[in-house]
Each structure stands twice: as C-alpha cells, then as structure tokens.
Motif scaffolding. Structure first.
Motif: not given
Length: 192
Positions: A44-45, A49-53, A61-62
């Motif tokens: 989920l985190g 973070s990928s969505f926010a990016g 993110t990865t």
C-alpha cells in the motif's frame, strides 16, 4: 491497448520486486517483514507513493533491489542509515563537482560495483529458496527456476508488437507465474 499492457506488466513487475525485496530485507535484518508490518501495508505504501509521484510527473517508485543488495553486502539494515543515505544522495545530486566525479568513473568500476550488488541480490534470493526448503530434486521446481533464471539474465525478448517486447525481469516473472500455474505438482506417494 499496448500502453495499458506495458504499464500493467511494469506494475506487476514492481509488485513482484517489492515482495522479493521485503523478504530479502527481512532475512538480512533477522525480521519477518512479510508478517510485520505485512505485505499489505508495504505494498500500500509503495502504491500510494507511486500514485503521489505520478501526480507530479515523477516515475513510479520501486523498492530498488540495488539497495537491498547493498544491505546484504554491508549487513546494515538500519532505517536511519538508509534515510540518511537517501537524503545525502539527494543533496549531492545538486553539487556539480560530485555529479561530475560520478560521471567520470570508468565503466569498469561501475560494472564491478554492479556485479557485487546484483550478485548479492541473486545469492540472497537463492538463500531464500534454500531457507524455505525448496526441493530442487523435484523437476517441476528445477524447471521453473531454470526457465526464470535464463529468461532474466540471457537478454531473451518476447516481441509483442513491432515497437514493444517483454524481456528481463518482466519476462522471467511472467514465465515463472505461467509455469507455476500449468505444471502439475508431482505426487510424492507415487513410486517410479
């Protein structure tokens, strides 16, 4: 359709990498991160973070296996050391002499570091299989592992369209999932 397929495969690959990195980081730290905090929370985190990016035009993110490999080599699994390193590297990116120094490093130095980091990742992955007592005398397990390994490192590519092909880790992941689904489990009670 091609774009959706590409992004879907990249997302699935990132999730697969995430699970492997969380498992490996747990082995290095001597903790069970799969259970606590749990894959549902870590995925989920990663997803948030990928969505926010993506809202700011950044790439997804990865968990970066390179850093997991660095943890395996250094045996340092401190969150604070990782955070401090990340902040330091972000700040160093704005220092022109430092970036010039990194760009001036010979390819053989970068290759040596890469061999060590990725070798540590591969070794830790094999260790995970051994620790979980994967039976490689079972031809099914041996075949799946061999096919994934060769697809991942050989440069083999599966062309989908003229401009899009699947290769590397994504191809290895797909091959592993498909083979795991279609190859039957051998009944140990049957005598040859």
């Amino acid at each position: 359709g091609e774009v959706l397929l590409m992004f879907g495969l990249v997302s699935l690959s990132a999730m697969t990498e995430h699970v492997a990195d969380v498992t490996t980081a747990g082995l290095i730290a001597g903790e069970d991160y799969v259970t606590n905090p749990g894959l549902s929370r870590t995925l989920l985190g990663d997803g948030l973070s990928s969505f926010a990016g993506s809202l700011t035009g950044a790439q997804m993110t990865t968990t970066y296996s390179e850093y997991t490999g660095t943890m395996a080599v250094s045996r340092c699994a401190s969150v604070w050391v990782t955070l401090g390193t990340a902040i330091t590297l972000i700040l160093c990116a704005f220092i022109a002499p430092f970036t010039a120094f990194l760009n001036a490093l010979p390819n053989c130095v970068i290759a040596g570091i890469s061999i060590l980091a990725y070798g540590a990742i591969a070794t830790t992955g094999v260790r995970t299989l051994v620790d979980n007592q994967i039976d490689f005398s079972d031809n099914r397990n041996l075949f799946i592992f061999s096919a994934m390994f060769i697809c991942g490192v050989s440069g083999l590519a599966l062309p989908i369209t003229d401009s899009f092909s699947i290769s590397g880790v994504v191809l290895a992941m797909i091959v592993g999932i498909v083979l795991n689904l279609i190859l039957v489990h051998r009944n140990k009670n049957i005598k040859n």
